[in-house]
Design a protein around this motif. Structure first.
Motif, PDB file in Angstrom:
ATOM      1  N   ALA A   1      24.198   1.390  44.898  1.00 37.15           N
ATOM      2  CA  ALA A   1      25.422   1.146  44.269  1.00 37.15           C
ATOM      3  C   ALA A   1      25.527  -0.179  43.594  1.00 37.15           C
ATOM      4  O   ALA A   1      25.935  -0.109  42.139  1.00 37.15           O
ATOM      5  CB  ALA A   1      26.629   1.463  44.981  1.00 37.15           C
TER       6      ALA A   1
ATOM      7  N   GLN B   1      31.789   3.794  42.105  1.00 36.71           N
ATOM      8  CA  GLN B   1      30.884   2.654  41.651  1.00 36.71           C
ATOM      9  C   GLN B   1      32.035   1.555  41.665  1.00 36.71           C
ATOM     10  O   GLN B   1      31.776   0.386  42.163  1.00 36.71           O
ATOM     11  CB  GLN B   1      30.434   2.899  40.136  1.00 36.71           C
TER      12      GLN B   1
ATOM     13  N   ALA C   1      32.824   0.664  44.994  1.00 35.37           N
ATOM     14  CA  ALA C   1      31.647  -0.085  45.716  1.00 35.37           C
ATOM     15  C   ALA C   1      31.824  -1.636  45.458  1.00 35.37           C
ATOM     16  O   ALA C   1      31.258  -2.595  46.064  1.00 35.37           O
ATOM     17  CB  ALA C   1      30.315   0.310  45.309  1.00 35.37           C
TER      18      ALA C   1
END
Lengths: 210, 210
Positions: free
Chosen positions: A146, B184, B187
């Motif tokens: 990620a 994302q 993250a």
DNA sequence: GTCTATATAGGGATAGAC
DNA sequence: GTCTATCCCTATATAGAC
């Protein structure tokens, strides 16, 4: 200097300054004080010019994305990697300004650019795994995957983001944009760094942005 | 349904599917089985259509970027914030595809879009500070500033990034792109979360992406 | 409100002389 | 290699009839 090279050079400058869609072949010829016919003697069409510029860009970016070989990557590799990537993007920023538009007109460019993007992610992963290996940072495989994607996104679009935020007139020096971009990407990695490395990075960042 | 509204609706669809620069007023009229003259009876010009669509977009995005009031923001606010932002971007993705191009043609649009970007960053900061306040995460003021900027970059450009990576033909369902985008961004926040919150997020992410 | 027909402008590209 | 002249095409936008 050969006319052909002058055309490439001037096209790149005009594209970067004004955006590729707004620059016509006549503009380029005007700027060089040559006739449109002359330009078309050297290049089949506008796309031909863009293709040549893209090839230059691709070579330079491939070089920047070389994975360090024969040794475990470290923090310096990350710095070097980011600087080279940002400088290459800056030099050929016209590609990034109208990325979708340009890539959708040319299948080959699209394929090649996609490869560069995947390589960006891949190189970031290699370096991150290196950092884990030498104990500078801690992260799971999923974290790294990620993180590498996010590094690629920020590195790819940071200059676009900044161009919108800053007014066209009063934007700072070019180098500032690049430095801030490198800082932003390092900020992505920072929280994964272990105590010492993190303190070092914070220190460096402070000096870096002053 | 009024012709005027049908024009707006169809323009939005064609712009999103093909990119605004490649859709002419004639294309829009053709698709609607009306004459170009009729289209120009309802709108002064193409920019007029784009301006109207932008106003719709702006209203929706402003709503998504409302800072939660009267209480400290929490993790759920972050989820909601991200989902609303990504959905709005998806609905008006033609703006993001050719962002530079569109904004450079219209000063007012540029100013308004810049305000939206700053607000994106600001709302992210407010929420992040809330998370620190309730003890869910730990971060310095500088961490939060850099993180908020990165959240804005990834949220703004994730769909563009994915459109390049996936082949035009074999791309997954629309909702996949949005889900991955939210993942994302989360993250980015994850490494700052404290033990319990981080484990919870990891668990959620696994289910979320399956 | 809607149509047909058309004006206008500009960009991409070529022909043929020098 | 370079120029002038020009052609073709497409996109925006308008005029005027219905």
């Amino acid at each position: 200097m050969k006319t052909r090279d002058r055309i490439l050079q001037t096209s790149l400058r005009l594209f970067n300054d004004n955006g590729e869609p707004r620059i016509t072949t006549n503009h380029i010829a005007d700027e060089l004080d040559i006739s449109p016919g002359n330009l078309y003697y050297h290049f089949r069409n506008k796309d031909d010019i863009i293709n040549l510029l893209f090839q230059q860009f691709e070579r330079q970016m491939e070089a920047a994305l070389q994975v360090p070989e024969r040794r475990v990557p470290n923090m310096e590799d990350m710095w070097l990697y980011l600087h080279l990537v940002f400088e290459t993007i800056w030099e050929y920023r016209f590609l990034y300004r109208d990325l979708d538009n340009i890539l959708s007109r040319n299948k080959k460019l699209r394929t090649h650019f996609r490869r560069i993007l995947e390589r960006k992610i891949h190189t970031a992963e290699i370096i991150l795994r290196g950092l884990v290996e030498v104990g500078v940072m801690s992260a799971t495989a999923a974290d790294i995957a990620a993180l590498a994607r996010n590094i690629a996104v920020v590195a790819t679009y940071w200059l676009n983001f900044q161009r919108i935020r800053t007014t066209p007139a009063a934007d700072g020096a070019d180098s500032d944009h690049l430095a801030l971009g490198v800082y932003q990407v390092l900020a992505l990695v920072a929280p994964f760094l272990n105590g010492d490395a993190q303190r070092l990075l914070r220190q460096l960042s402070l000096e870096y942005l002053s």
